[in-house]
Design an enzyme around this catalytic site. Structure first.
Site, mmCIF file in Angstrom:
data_model
loop_
_atom_site.group_PDB
_atom_site.id
_atom_site.type_symbol
_atom_site.label_atom_id
_atom_site.label_comp_id
_atom_site.label_asym_id
_atom_site.label_seq_id
_atom_site.Cartn_x
_atom_site.Cartn_y
_atom_site.Cartn_z
ATOM 1 N N ALA A 28 0.976 -1.174 0.071
ATOM 2 C CA ALA A 28 -0.196 -0.036 0.023
ATOM 3 C C ALA A 28 0.802 1.307 0.099
ATOM 4 O O ALA A 28 0.519 2.415 1.001
ATOM 5 C CB ALA A 28 -0.964 0.177 1.218
ATOM 6 N N LEU A 29 1.791 1.221 -1.092
ATOM 7 C CA LEU A 29 2.680 2.194 -0.923
ATOM 8 C C LEU A 29 2.353 3.702 -1.279
ATOM 9 O O LEU A 29 1.512 3.634 -1.957
ATOM 10 C CB LEU A 29 4.058 1.828 -2.025
ATOM 11 C CG LEU A 29 4.521 0.493 -1.817
ATOM 12 C CD1 LEU A 29 5.624 0.183 -2.841
ATOM 13 C CD2 LEU A 29 5.074 0.122 -0.288
ATOM 14 N N GLU A 31 3.967 7.979 -1.197
ATOM 15 C CA GLU A 31 5.363 8.703 -1.187
ATOM 16 C C GLU A 31 6.223 8.650 -0.161
ATOM 17 O O GLU A 31 7.497 8.680 -0.437
ATOM 18 C CB GLU A 31 4.660 10.394 -1.296
ATOM 19 C CG GLU A 31 5.891 11.270 -1.677
ATOM 20 C CD GLU A 31 6.615 10.894 -2.977
ATOM 21 O OE1 GLU A 31 6.175 10.320 -3.978
ATOM 22 O OE2 GLU A 31 7.830 11.072 -3.096
ATOM 23 N N GLY A 32 5.644 8.489 0.957
ATOM 24 C CA GLY A 32 6.642 8.080 2.207
ATOM 25 C C GLY A 32 7.674 6.830 1.741
ATOM 26 O O GLY A 32 8.890 6.975 2.049
ATOM 27 N N HIS A 33 6.960 5.817 1.460
ATOM 28 C CA HIS A 33 7.826 4.817 1.128
ATOM 29 C C HIS A 33 8.702 5.004 -0.156
ATOM 30 O O HIS A 33 9.930 4.581 -0.103
ATOM 31 C CB HIS A 33 6.862 3.595 0.559
ATOM 32 C CG HIS A 33 6.010 3.041 1.613
ATOM 33 N ND1 HIS A 33 4.730 3.047 1.574
ATOM 34 C CD2 HIS A 33 6.059 2.126 2.766
ATOM 35 C CE1 HIS A 33 4.180 2.536 2.612
ATOM 36 N NE2 HIS A 33 4.962 1.985 3.405
ATOM 37 N N GLN A 61 2.835 -9.102 13.453
ATOM 38 C CA GLN A 61 2.809 -7.819 14.219
ATOM 39 C C GLN A 61 1.425 -7.044 14.334
ATOM 40 O O GLN A 61 1.009 -6.003 14.897
ATOM 41 C CB GLN A 61 3.727 -6.781 13.561
ATOM 42 C CG GLN A 61 3.076 -6.137 12.269
ATOM 43 C CD GLN A 61 4.001 -5.109 11.317
ATOM 44 O OE1 GLN A 61 5.103 -5.823 10.925
ATOM 45 N NE2 GLN A 61 3.887 -4.253 11.297
ATOM 46 N N GLY A 147 11.200 4.824 8.013
ATOM 47 C CA GLY A 147 10.851 6.230 8.247
ATOM 48 C C GLY A 147 10.716 6.503 9.452
ATOM 49 O O GLY A 147 10.555 5.645 10.700
ATOM 50 N N GLU A 148 10.992 7.792 9.817
ATOM 51 C CA GLU A 148 10.987 8.105 11.556
ATOM 52 C C GLU A 148 9.548 8.356 12.041
ATOM 53 O O GLU A 148 9.197 8.649 12.829
ATOM 54 C CB GLU A 148 11.548 9.603 11.352
ATOM 55 C CG GLU A 148 13.216 9.617 11.102
ATOM 56 C CD GLU A 148 13.940 11.005 11.225
ATOM 57 O OE1 GLU A 148 13.125 12.057 11.176
ATOM 58 O OE2 GLU A 148 15.158 10.868 11.473
HETATM 59 O O1 PAF Z 1 6.863 -0.116 9.152
HETATM 60 C C1 PAF Z 1 6.098 -1.261 8.718
HETATM 61 O O2 PAF Z 1 5.683 -0.887 7.596
HETATM 62 C C2 PAF Z 1 6.253 -2.507 9.093
HETATM 63 O O3 PAF Z 1 6.177 -2.370 10.529
HETATM 64 C C3 PAF Z 1 7.491 -3.375 8.655
HETATM 65 C C4 PAF Z 1 8.834 -2.332 9.172
HETATM 66 C C5 PAF Z 1 7.654 -3.243 7.071
HETATM 67 C C6 PAF Z 1 7.839 -4.782 9.304
HETATM 68 O O4 PAF Z 1 6.742 -5.447 8.848
#
Ligand code: PAF
Length: 276
Positions: A28-29, A31-33, A61, A147-148
């Protein structure tokens, strides 16, 4: 751009490409990615090798009552965006490839995992640390970009890498924001138009609080005023705190990091800025 979906093709591609600069993502990218991909390209310009990005919605997670099933997915759009931003290799493992049956190992980071997101989302950082350690080892990355925006996550990853002597460098990259200051996030798409308008107030509150702290206002008063303002504006505030930047321990002195998590409708917004 090459695409690997199983570990043996990933390893073959990584061996061919040389040193890897990795951008771990859950897809789900936005501009931050893509800013992380560009930062990885700059690393590669200096060290040689190639940029890799992983797309893996990591079930480990997410808590039982969290949004795993509705987490946005757009593989075709993500792959096109990665290629456009200059990614050389996309790693898209299945859940079975990442977590084979019988798996019995997880990574537990103490210190910066404790409190804040660690309290709000029990087990979250165990899942993040475990998947990131696996991604680092699978790709053999020399450097990985984070990212921060997820400040606590960045500190947890740095702590894990230091504690386990993992042979890579972690690079933190500035939060990318919308024009009104809202930190970009894959979950922002779930905000209604009214909530989207309101959401920018979180960054404004952080900025106002940092300014008050910088002007010498005591932390307790500045934080209490900001919490009251956000609550009056309709946010369900999980926390707004001043913490030591690396340990995430609460502090009342500068320099520190202002961190916040607040709910608007069904969306939980996270943000943070430097203070002092
Ligand atoms: O920040 C994220 O998108 C996730 O926590 C990561 C670092 C890709 C781990 O699944």
């Amino acid at each position: 751009m090459r695409i690997a979906r199983d570990l043996s093709s990933l390893r073959a591609e990584a061996a061919r490409l040389g040193p890897i600069a990795l951008v771990p993502t859950m897809g789900a990218l936005h501009e931050g990615h893509l800013s992380l991909i560009r930062a990885a390209r700059r690393e590669v310009a200096a060290m040689g090798g190639a940029v890799a990005a992983s797309i893996f919605v990591n079930p480990l997670q997410f808590g039982p009552n969290e949004d795993l099933s509705r987490y946005p997915r757009d593989e075709a759009g993500d792959l096109a965006a990665l290629e456009g931003a200059g990614c050389d290799l996309a790693w898209l493992p299945s859940v079975e490839a990442m977590y084979p049956p019988g798996r019995a190992t997880a990574i537990e980071v103490g210190g910066p995992s404790e409190g804040w997101e660690g309290t709000a989302r029990p087990g979250h950082f165990r899942g993040v640390a475990t998947v990131c350690a696996k991604l680092f080892l699978q790709t053999g990355a020399r450097v990985a970009m984070f990212g921060e925006k997820d400040w606590q996550q960045l500190q947890v990853i740095r702590r894990m890498v230091a504690d386990l002597d993992l042979p890579l460098r972690i690079v933190g990259c500035p939060t990318v924001r919308e024009a009104d200051g809202l930190a970009m996030s894959s979950r922002n798409r779930f905000l209604s138009p009214a909530e989207r308008h309101q959401a920018a107030r979180l960054f404004a509150a952080l900025t106002e609080t940092a300014t008050a702290l910088g002007a010498g206002q005591p932390a307790a008063a500045a934080l209490a005023a900001a919490r009251a303002r956000l609550a009056a504006e309709g946010f369900g505030l999980d926390y707004l705190a001043l913490v030591e930047p690396e340990s995430l321990r609460e502090t009342d002195s500068l320099p520190g990091r202002l961190i916040a998590a607040a709910r608007l409708g069904s969306v939980r917004l996270l943000d943070n800025i430097a203070a002092g």
